[in-house]
Design a protein around this motif. Structure first.
Motif, PDB file in Angstrom:
ATOM      1  N   TYR A 350    -105.725 115.880  39.797  1.00 12.77           N
ATOM      2  CA  TYR A 350    -105.322 116.622  41.157  1.00 12.77           C
ATOM      3  C   TYR A 350    -106.575 116.838  42.006  1.00 12.77           C
ATOM      4  N   VAL A 351    -106.496 117.351  43.224  1.00 14.32           N
ATOM      5  CA  VAL A 351    -107.729 117.588  43.938  1.00 14.32           C
ATOM      6  C   VAL A 351    -107.701 119.056  44.174  1.00 14.32           C
ATOM      7  N   SER A 352    -109.022 119.556  44.044  1.00 14.94           N
ATOM      8  CA  SER A 352    -109.198 121.008  44.209  1.00 14.94           C
ATOM      9  C   SER A 352    -110.354 120.984  45.186  1.00 14.94           C
ATOM     10  N   ARG A 353    -110.429 122.065  46.120  1.00  6.93           N
ATOM     11  CA  ARG A 353    -111.536 122.390  47.089  1.00  6.93           C
ATOM     12  C   ARG A 353    -111.900 123.784  46.535  1.00  6.93           C
ATOM     13  N   VAL A 354    -113.527 123.415  46.367  1.00  9.90           N
ATOM     14  CA  VAL A 354    -114.286 124.625  45.834  1.00  9.90           C
ATOM     15  C   VAL A 354    -115.267 124.651  46.938  1.00  9.90           C
ATOM     16  N   ALA A 355    -115.689 125.672  47.846  1.00 10.44           N
ATOM     17  CA  ALA A 355    -116.541 125.707  48.670  1.00 10.44           C
ATOM     18  C   ALA A 355    -116.773 124.758  49.509  1.00 10.44           C
ATOM     19  N   ALA A 356    -115.712 124.242  50.070  1.00  8.51           N
ATOM     20  CA  ALA A 356    -115.649 123.348  51.148  1.00  8.51           C
ATOM     21  C   ALA A 356    -116.046 121.874  50.490  1.00  8.51           C
ATOM     22  N   VAL A 357    -115.660 121.485  49.259  1.00  8.52           N
ATOM     23  CA  VAL A 357    -116.101 120.439  48.602  1.00  8.52           C
ATOM     24  C   VAL A 357    -114.947 119.880  47.802  1.00  8.52           C
ATOM     25  N   PHE A 358    -114.461 118.852  48.026  1.00  8.03           N
ATOM     26  CA  PHE A 358    -113.185 118.134  47.548  1.00  8.03           C
ATOM     27  C   PHE A 358    -113.353 117.537  46.219  1.00  8.03           C
TER      28      PHE A 358
END
Length: 431
Positions: A350-358
């Motif tokens: 899956y895709v996760s976004r952390v601090a505007a990074v995918f």
């Protein structure tokens, strides 16, 4: 709040706030696992001609086979310098002890000739080195333009011999704007033979292969409508599933009997629906005020993974195929999207976004361990599994433009597959 998440023009749900992963789930950067690879000797193909062109053709075919086997994570072609320690292969008198001395477990003997009509004849034989046993042989007659396909088919024979899915003749469908409009394209697993499939003025999105590899479901967006279609690229036929509301994000069950998709047909927010393989008998599965999207079938056809913001932020959930028994499978952070269930049944990427990074992550459903696959300040999105569960394709703007890449399930062996203009939303066929 929901208007932030869904934009009909793009048919994507990527507009969400940033967040950090909580300590509720362990994140591991890399993990290596799997069976030991099988060393394979692929000596030069014997050419029954003095033609330099035919010798070059045979060399190219050998390169295709070696590249396939390197990619497989099942087989490991011997390094080139190993061959200098033994005599060249004599198909009529194979000295198996020589091949065993350079650590080969399997041996591929190949011979090529040219027919009077210009077509190529390639004969390959596969041997078990230790037992000096003939395993199987194949003959291929083809035009030179189909040379790569011949190599892929032989590589598939080795996969099938060891009970593995025939990976190398599978296809990837994707969206590209290389001709000025978002259209569907198809390519081989390794990025070769990129072919345009649709020719229209609509913007085509989110393609997905059927279980038999003959049909592609996709959304065509045109003048405010987003209709869902079933398209057979080999016959050129197309039928509409629905043009009510915004319908998108299709996925087919592994048994080839059903398809699921998202739609705003009944409400302004996206809900998940299921239909039979022809797109008929549509039934709604989710009923709430949240955004439910990105459905992905489990290999046993009994469950569906999906994304929902029903608790305030997008998280990964699993429900039974009838829409019951919904349970949350991702925790922490406030952006987890686009789940894709591995054909092995034990993992979801899956895709996760952390601090505007995918970035891409893999959740092990048995242990709850999470593996981070990608790194870098870019958008890594739209993951899709290979039929054997050892590889993942995805789109990324890591080089400035959106392109399609492949990597292994442990985050290694990154390959770029496209380069012309922008390419996105890849989906890997199961056959």
């Amino acid at each position: 709040m929901r208007k932030i998440y869904i934009t009909a023009a793009l048919l994507l749900l990527f507009f969400l706030s940033t967040g950090l992963l909580s300590p509720q789930q362990e994140v591991v950067m890399r993990i290596r696992e799997g069976m030991p690879v099988i060393p394979v000797a692929v000596p030069e193909i014997i050419v029954h001609s003095d033609s330099p062109e035919l010798n070059s053709t045979a060399s190219t075919l050998r390169e295709v086979i070696i590249s396939d086997l390197k990619y497989s994570r099942v087989f490991s072609p011997l390094p080139e310098d190993y061959y200098k320690w033994i005599k060249p292969l004599d198909p009529e008198n194979i000295i198996f002890k020589d091949w065993e001395s350079i650590q080969a477990k399997l041996l591929i003997s190949g011979e090529m000739s040219q027919n009077s009509d210009g077509s190529l004849l390639f004969e390959a034989k596969i041997y078990d080195v230790k037992s000096a046993r003939f395993i199987k042989g194949k003959k291929y007659q083809s035009d030179k333009s189909l040379l790569r396909l011949v190599g892929h088919r032989l590589s598939n024979e080795l996969m099938l011999t060891y009970g593995e899915p025939p990976l190398f003749t599978t296809k990837i469908v994707f969206v590209s704007n290389r001709n000025g409009n978002d259209e569907l394209y198809m390519m081989d697993y390794d990025g070769h033979n990129q072919t345009r499939l649709t020719f229209n003025k609509t913007r085509d999105y989110m393609p997905a292969w059927s279980a038999d590899g003959k049909t592609i479901a996709y959304t065509a967006y045109n003048e405010g409508t987003a209709a869902l279609y079933l398209f057979n690229p080999f016959e050129g036929t197309r039928t509409m599933v629905t043009d009510h509301g915004t319908s998108f994000g299709p996925d087919f069950s592994y048994d080839g009997k059903r398809m699921t998709f998202c739609s705003t047909e009944d409400e302004s927010n996206s809900e998940i629906y299921v239909a039979d393989i022809s797109g008929k008998n549509i039934k709604r599965l989710t009923f709430n005020n949240a955004i439910d999207t990105a459905p992905s079938w489990s290999p046993n056809n009994r469950e569906i993974a999906f994304t929902s913001d029903r608790l305030g932020s997008p998280q990964i959930y699993i429900m039974d195929a009838e829409g019951t028994n919904v349970r949350r499978r991702s925790f922490g952070g406030n952006y987890h999207d686009a789940p894709a269930w591995a054909p092995t049944g034990d993992r979801i990427v899956y895709v996760s976004r952390v601090a505007a990074v995918f970035d891409l992550y893999v959740l092990n459903l048995r242990t709850d361990r999470i593996i981070k696959l990608t790194e870098g300040y870019s958008r890594n999105e739209s993951p899709s599994w290979s039929p054997d569960g050892r590889h993942i394709i995805f789109s990324s703007n890591r080089t400035g433009t959106i392109q399609i890449y492949s990597l292994d399930y442990d985050g290694t062996n990154l390959r770029r597959l496209t380069s012309k203009e922008e390419n996105k939303l890849p989906n890997w066929s199961r056959k």
